[in-house]
Design a protein around this motif. Structure first.
Motif, PDB file in Angstrom:
ATOM      1  N   UNK A 222       0.826  -1.200   0.000  1.00 57.16           N
ATOM      2  CA  UNK A 222       0.000   0.000   0.000  1.00 57.16           C
ATOM      3  C   UNK A 222       0.862   1.252   0.000  1.00 57.16           C
ATOM      4  N   UNK A 223       1.802   1.285   0.928  1.00 56.90           N
ATOM      5  CA  UNK A 223       2.791   2.359   1.001  1.00 56.90           C
ATOM      6  C   UNK A 223       4.163   1.745   1.228  1.00 56.90           C
ATOM      7  N   UNK A 224       5.176   2.411   0.729  1.00 53.30           N
ATOM      8  CA  UNK A 224       6.551   1.965   0.905  1.00 53.30           C
ATOM      9  C   UNK A 224       7.344   3.130   1.479  1.00 53.30           C
ATOM     10  N   UNK A 225       8.135   2.914   2.536  1.00 55.60           N
ATOM     11  CA  UNK A 225       8.895   4.029   3.124  1.00 55.60           C
ATOM     12  C   UNK A 225       9.958   4.537   2.154  1.00 55.60           C
ATOM     13  N   UNK A 226       9.771   5.772   1.699  1.00 54.58           N
ATOM     14  CA  UNK A 226      10.668   6.313   0.673  1.00 54.58           C
ATOM     15  C   UNK A 226      12.090   6.493   1.169  1.00 54.58           C
ATOM     16  N   UNK A 227      12.263   6.782   2.471  1.00 50.76           N
ATOM     17  CA  UNK A 227      13.621   6.957   2.961  1.00 50.76           C
ATOM     18  C   UNK A 227      14.420   5.670   2.851  1.00 50.76           C
ATOM     19  N   UNK A 228      13.740   4.526   2.867  1.00 51.82           N
ATOM     20  CA  UNK A 228      14.413   3.237   2.706  1.00 51.82           C
ATOM     21  C   UNK A 228      14.452   2.797   1.251  1.00 51.82           C
ATOM     22  N   UNK A 229      13.395   3.119   0.492  1.00 49.35           N
ATOM     23  CA  UNK A 229      13.296   2.616  -0.885  1.00 49.35           C
ATOM     24  C   UNK A 229      14.111   3.415  -1.889  1.00 49.35           C
ATOM     25  N   UNK A 230      13.973   4.733  -1.877  1.00 51.31           N
ATOM     26  CA  UNK A 230      14.520   5.538  -2.966  1.00 51.31           C
ATOM     27  C   UNK A 230      16.036   5.440  -3.131  1.00 51.31           C
ATOM     28  N   UNK A 231      16.821   5.247  -2.069  1.00 52.06           N
ATOM     29  CA  UNK A 231      18.261   5.046  -2.306  1.00 52.06           C
ATOM     30  C   UNK A 231      18.572   3.806  -3.140  1.00 52.06           C
ATOM     31  N   UNK A 232      17.617   2.887  -3.292  1.00 56.27           N
ATOM     32  CA  UNK A 232      17.834   1.669  -4.059  1.00 56.27           C
ATOM     33  C   UNK A 232      17.285   1.757  -5.487  1.00 56.27           C
ATOM     34  N   UNK A 233      16.547   2.834  -5.803  1.00 55.47           N
ATOM     35  CA  UNK A 233      15.781   2.892  -7.045  1.00 55.47           C
ATOM     36  C   UNK A 233      16.616   3.472  -8.186  1.00 55.47           C
ATOM     37  N   UNK A 234      16.531   2.832  -9.352  1.00 58.21           N
ATOM     38  CA  UNK A 234      17.198   3.363 -10.543  1.00 58.21           C
ATOM     39  C   UNK A 234      16.307   4.363 -11.257  1.00 58.21           C
ATOM     40  N   UNK A 235      15.021   4.039 -11.438  1.00 54.03           N
ATOM     41  CA  UNK A 235      14.067   4.907 -12.133  1.00 54.03           C
ATOM     42  C   UNK A 235      12.743   4.841 -11.388  1.00 54.03           C
ATOM     43  N   UNK A 236      12.053   5.972 -11.303  1.00 52.76           N
ATOM     44  CA  UNK A 236      10.718   6.017 -10.721  1.00 52.76           C
ATOM     45  C   UNK A 236       9.722   6.358 -11.819  1.00 52.76           C
ATOM     46  N   UNK A 237       8.676   5.542 -11.948  1.00 52.94           N
ATOM     47  CA  UNK A 237       7.591   5.770 -12.900  1.00 52.94           C
ATOM     48  C   UNK A 237       6.396   6.228 -12.093  1.00 52.94           C
ATOM     49  N   UNK A 238       5.890   7.428 -12.367  1.00 50.23           N
ATOM     50  CA  UNK A 238       4.939   8.069 -11.452  1.00 50.23           C
ATOM     51  C   UNK A 238       3.926   8.900 -12.214  1.00 50.23           C
ATOM     52  N   UNK A 239       2.812   9.198 -11.533  1.00 50.07           N
ATOM     53  CA  UNK A 239       1.835  10.117 -12.108  1.00 50.07           C
ATOM     54  C   UNK A 239       2.215  11.571 -11.864  1.00 50.07           C
ATOM     55  N   UNK A 240       3.302  11.811 -11.158  1.00 50.56           N
ATOM     56  CA  UNK A 240       3.814  13.172 -11.038  1.00 50.56           C
ATOM     57  C   UNK A 240       3.352  13.947  -9.840  1.00 50.56           C
ATOM     58  N   UNK A 241       2.961  13.277  -8.754  1.00 55.28           N
ATOM     59  CA  UNK A 241       2.655  14.013  -7.537  1.00 55.28           C
ATOM     60  C   UNK A 241       3.865  14.806  -7.053  1.00 55.28           C
ATOM     61  N   UNK A 242       3.618  15.984  -6.537  1.00 54.70           N
ATOM     62  CA  UNK A 242       4.720  16.902  -6.190  1.00 54.70           C
ATOM     63  C   UNK A 242       5.637  16.326  -5.115  1.00 54.70           C
ATOM     64  N   UNK A 243       5.045  15.783  -4.044  1.00 57.52           N
ATOM     65  CA  UNK A 243       5.866  15.258  -2.961  1.00 57.52           C
ATOM     66  C   UNK A 243       6.730  14.093  -3.409  1.00 57.52           C
TER      67      UNK A 243
END
Length: 336
Positions: A222-243
């Motif tokens: 449902x939700x993933x903690x971004x402080x833990x996830x994003x350092x591992x991510x190569x590309x983010x595919x998103x609808x473009x929410x500002x936050x």
């Protein structure tokens, strides 16, 4: 936002009468707080938590999802659109006047921007590059980078160890437009045969599955903690929410943005303009569109470098601590 403002003013006035404060801090959609400050004379700080939409003498009007023209013809287009932009906002003038009269203020034909943005101090999330680097911004404006800084205390999903040693792609439609067939499904189909691990957030707490079969390289929460996830991510595919967009760029992650409505097309245009992502120019892309965009975002060294430059700029601006410091300075400053 406008019709509820008089009741908000009444609530604020009741608290003010009980115990006055030194200044009021409100976001850039809070009409009630703005009208209260105008009526009481209370010093006001605006903290812009959505993309800053200030009128400008440069580029196209904010909110249209357009990038600044580079050719004489495109620059002429921008000038023409700036001239007619006030007409598009005219329907808000009468409701704003009614709200002012309802709280005892004299009628004034102010725009929504002129109403909600403090003439004294505006602290905006993001950075100048995310605002087309316009040079005519007002003196009371300062960009403060990333405002969301709290580390998550939620437990990690049970599949978290699967991320180890994998190329991770994050897919999200945010928390409002959560029809997974719009973006999540075509993204999963586009990435199904690639050697990547796709982490999907559904945007609904506790909804850890999707209403259709998913490829074996997909993990869902449902939700993933971004402080833990994003350092591992190569590309983010998103609808473009500002936050979420700011959070990704704050971790130097290039983006593929399918911005369909509200402020999403504008956000997608700004990210593409600085070279930190791909603007799909639709909220419902095809599988082929997502596949091409992902290939570009995951292999283009210039795009990765642009995301890194923006991330470094965002991190350098101090975020929430700097915002608090500037508010304290504003409160302590002498006034006539």
């Amino acid at each position: 936002m406008i019709d509820t403002a008089p009741a908000q003013v009444a609530d604020l006035q009741a608290e003010w009468d009980r115990e006055p404060w030194d200044a009021i801090v409100a976001d850039d959609t809070s009409v009630g707080a703005a009208l209260f400050a105008d009526r009481s004379g209370c010093p006001r700080v605006t903290v812009a938590v959505v993309p800053l939409n200030l009128s400008s003498s440069q580029g196209p009007p904010s909110g249209m999802g357009l990038t600044p023209g580079r050719t004489p013809l495109a620059k002429g287009r921008d000038a023409a659109l700036r001239a007619i932009a006030p007409l598009a906002m005219r329907p808000l003038t009468k409701p704003l006047v009614r709200a002012r009269i309802a709280v005892g203020l004299p009628p004034a034909p102010l725009t929504f921007e002129q109403t909600v943005l403090s003439p004294q101090r505006v602290l905006a999330s993001g950075s100048p590059s995310r605002d087309f680097a316009r040079s005519d911004r007002p003196a009371q404006l300062e960009f403060v980078g990333l405002l969301s800084v709290a580390a998550s205390t939620a437990p990690l999903p049970p599949w978290w160890p699967d991320l180890d040693g994998r190329t991770v792609v994050h897919v999200t439609q945010g928390t409002q437009n959560i029809d997974a067939t719009d973006l999540i499904r075509p993204a999963l189909d586009a990435l199904a045969d690639r050697d990547v691990l796709v982490v999907v957030s559904t945007g609904v707490r506790g909804r850890n599955e999707l209403p259709f079969p998913v490829p074996s390289n997909t993990r869902i929460a449902g939700f993933v903690p971004y402080d833990a996830l994003l350092p591992r991510v190569r590309v983010m595919i998103t609808n473009g929410g500002w936050g979420g967009t700011l959070a990704a760029l704050g971790h130097d992650v290039p983006l593929v943005i399918a911005g369909g409505d509200l402020d999403k097309p504008e956000i997608a245009a700004r990210v593409a303009w600085i070279g930190a992502g791909v603007n799909l120019r639709t909220g419902t892309p095809t599988v082929a569109q997502v596949a091409r965009a992902y290939e570009h975002a995951s292999t283009d060294a210039a795009m990765k470098a642009a995301a890194g430059r923006v991330g470094a700029d965002l991190r350098s601006r101090g975020g929430a601590p700097r915002t608090a410091e500037l508010i304290e300075q504003f409160v302590a400053a002498p006034r006539p």
